[in-house]
Design an enzyme around this catalytic site. Structure first.
Site, PDB file in Angstrom:
ATOM      1  N   THR A 144       0.881  -1.186   0.000  1.00 59.93           N
ATOM      2  CA  THR A 144       0.000   0.000   0.000  1.00 59.93           C
ATOM      3  C   THR A 144       0.911   1.226   0.000  1.00 59.93           C
ATOM      4  O   THR A 144       1.379   1.654  -1.047  1.00 59.93           O
ATOM      5  CB  THR A 144      -0.975   0.010   1.191  1.00 59.93           C
ATOM      6  OG1 THR A 144      -0.260  -0.293   2.395  1.00 59.93           O
ATOM      7  CG2 THR A 144      -2.076  -1.000   1.016  1.00 59.93           C
TER       8      THR A 144
ATOM      9  N   ASN B 115       0.469  10.599   5.737  1.00 58.07           N
ATOM     10  CA  ASN B 115      -0.814  10.328   6.392  1.00 58.07           C
ATOM     11  C   ASN B 115      -1.783  11.503   6.321  1.00 58.07           C
ATOM     12  O   ASN B 115      -2.989  11.316   6.437  1.00 58.07           O
ATOM     13  CB  ASN B 115      -0.565   9.892   7.831  1.00 58.07           C
ATOM     14  CG  ASN B 115      -0.036   8.473   7.867  1.00 58.07           C
ATOM     15  OD1 ASN B 115      -0.767   7.534   7.578  1.00 58.07           O
ATOM     16  ND2 ASN B 115       1.245   8.309   8.137  1.00 58.07           N
TER      17      ASN B 115
ATOM     18  N   GLU C 146       6.809   4.720   7.444  1.00 52.03           N
ATOM     19  CA  GLU C 146       6.437   5.906   6.668  1.00 52.03           C
ATOM     20  C   GLU C 146       7.314   7.104   7.047  1.00 52.03           C
ATOM     21  O   GLU C 146       7.338   7.530   8.203  1.00 52.03           O
ATOM     22  CB  GLU C 146       4.953   6.208   6.880  1.00 52.03           C
ATOM     23  CG  GLU C 146       4.082   5.185   6.165  1.00 52.03           C
ATOM     24  CD  GLU C 146       2.595   5.297   6.448  1.00 52.03           C
ATOM     25  OE1 GLU C 146       1.825   4.736   5.650  1.00 52.03           O
ATOM     26  OE2 GLU C 146       2.215   5.909   7.458  1.00 52.03           O
TER      27      GLU C 146
ATOM     28  N   THR D 195       1.233  -9.324  12.420  1.00 48.65           N
ATOM     29  CA  THR D 195       1.762  -8.151  11.751  1.00 48.65           C
ATOM     30  C   THR D 195       0.751  -7.622  10.762  1.00 48.65           C
ATOM     31  O   THR D 195      -0.309  -8.190  10.595  1.00 48.65           O
ATOM     32  CB  THR D 195       3.042  -8.510  11.003  1.00 48.65           C
ATOM     33  OG1 THR D 195       3.452  -7.341  10.306  1.00 48.65           O
ATOM     34  CG2 THR D 195       2.824  -9.584   9.987  1.00 48.65           C
TER      35      THR D 195
ATOM     36  N   SER E 278      -6.732  11.363   0.126  1.00 44.81           N
ATOM     37  CA  SER E 278      -7.000  12.330  -0.948  1.00 44.81           C
ATOM     38  C   SER E 278      -6.273  11.949  -2.237  1.00 44.81           C
ATOM     39  O   SER E 278      -5.487  11.047  -2.267  1.00 44.81           O
ATOM     40  CB  SER E 278      -6.590  13.725  -0.508  1.00 44.81           C
ATOM     41  OG  SER E 278      -5.254  13.745  -0.049  1.00 44.81           O
TER      42      SER E 278
END
Length: 411
Positions: free
Chosen positions: A159, A406, A283, A196, A411
């Site tokens: 993702t 995030n 991230e 996980t 969007s």
């Protein structure tokens, strides 16, 4: 949403995992969220494949997790469907119906019972998945199943990941070569609790489902359950292991079999590498950090303290800024709710002692510590001086990149 730049901690190359007898796979583009990107994985297992798994303990777990929880006691698997782009979590009864629909479509494509098909979904929470997107896709995928290359399924389950995650092990048992391959996805919403993000491990070792389950449950604790990116446990955390039993060796039917420990150690190595790759793709991450806690009253207490440090936004932002602010580590130890004595506390950054017995260490060298903090892989060690309990938690720093990713996730 534009693709995110590849993590600076990404591996320079990816392992070329060998085929495993009894498992084949295909990927497809269903347009669930992204265009021109594979987002569906179909795996097919030969008859006789056993399954084990650990799943999120989140009280708001997804419909896919519920279905896996239902299928796992059967201990058998013929298929696995994974999609990225939509986790189909918090979608009520309609979400449950959609996962049942998808597993029925997969079972039809693979010629097995729906109860033998496992499903995992990842992506945005709260949006019902359009199950009709799987119509035709799974049937078509089933006509072109292959046993390599493993990087394709690893890519299909991504993702916000910036690189695919693969690991494998080849070990010898009774003179026979046994293989274990694993893939994982995960980048944010990472603080696993029993499992996980998404990870799938396949082996050709003949092993009884309860033994595989016991080994998986044991080794998840020091691997996937010992990592955190942002302290948030996902609704969709799923770790599944499948054993096709195709290796020509006697089956492991009991944990008392000495070979169970040998196989378990190799399984742990694969899980650990996948877990570390997940942290390295946190991230916005620019640094991988190991938090070691020693001298706690118990191992469990040490783990909770290590997790409090690893989860602290103040600790993580200091690390991002390459600031050896050990005062923030002291804060995190103090808030963990575990036994700690301020005046016995010592802290190291790498080999550099920064605090000892409750105060700044004599001979503390700010320049040397600042130089250490510029590294990509850092270690923070806390010695509590209370007992023999110890634990390690693996994390990453917290940068502006995390907010960027995030802030525009939907969007």
């Amino acid at each position: 949403m534009a693709a995110h730049p590849v993590s600076p901690l990404a591996p320079k190359s990816y392992p070329d995992l060998p085929p495993i007898a009894g498992v084949r796979f295909a990927t497809a583009e269903a347009g669930i969220k992204y265009k021109n990107r594979t987002d569906v994985l179909l795996m097919a297992f030969d008859e006789g494949t056993v399954a084990a798994g650990v799943l999120t303990r989140s009280a708001t777990s997804s419909a896919a997790v519920e279905l896996c929880r239902e299928n796992l006691p059967g201990g058998v698997a013929r298929g696995l469907v994974v999609n990225s782009g939509n986790s189909n979590a918090f979608t009520g009864q309609k979400g449950r119906e959609s996962v049942r629909y998808i597993t029925r479509v997969a079972a039809q494509a693979l010629g097995c019972a729906p109860s033998e098909v496992f499903i995992a979904q990842t992506g945005v929470i709260g949006e019902l998945i359009d199950a009709s997107k799987f119509d035709g896709k799974l049937d078509e995928a089933a006509t072109r199943l292959v046993d390599a290359p493993w990087i394709e399924p690893a890519r299909a389950i991504m993702t916000t990941d910036t690189f695919p995650k693969l690991s494998g092990a080849v070990l010898e048992i009774d003179g026979v070569e046994v293989k274990i391959n694993g893939i994982a996805k995960g980048s944010g919403m990472i603080a696993p609790d029993m499992a996980t993000m998404l990870s799938f491990v396949v082996t050709d070792m003949p092993i009884a489902a309860p033994v595989l389950q016991a080994l998986l449950s044991q080794h998840v604790q020091t691997t996937f359950n010992a990592i955190t990116v942002d302290s948030d446990t996902s609704t969709s955390d799923t770790l599944l292991a499948f054993a096709t039993g195709k290796a020509p060796v006697d089956a492991i039917n009991s944990l008392d079999d000495p070979r169970a420990e040998i196989f378990g150690a190799a399984l742990a190595d694969v899980l650990f590498e996948l877990a570390i790759l997940t942290v390295r793709d946190g991230e916005g991450a620019t640094k991988q950090v190991s938090i070691h806690v020693e001298g706690a009253t118990t191992d469990a207490s040490a783990f909770r303290i290590a997790k409090a440090i690893a989860d602290s936004p103040l600790v993580k932002t200091a690390i991002a800024g390459e600031d050896a602010n050990w005062g923030r580590v002291v804060m995190a130890v103090g808030k963990a709710g575990e036994p700690a004595d301020r005046d016995k506390l010592s802290i190291r950054f790498g080999d550099l002692v920064v605090a000892r017995n409750g105060e700044r260490a004599q001979g503390y060298d700010e320049a040397a510590t600042s130089a250490y903090m510029k590294g990509e892989e850092l270690e923070v060690t806390v010695e509590l001086g209370l007992g023999s309990g110890q634990a390690t938690v693996y994390t990453c720093d917290l940068t502006h990149g995390y907010i960027t990713i995030n802030g525009d996730y939907r969007s």
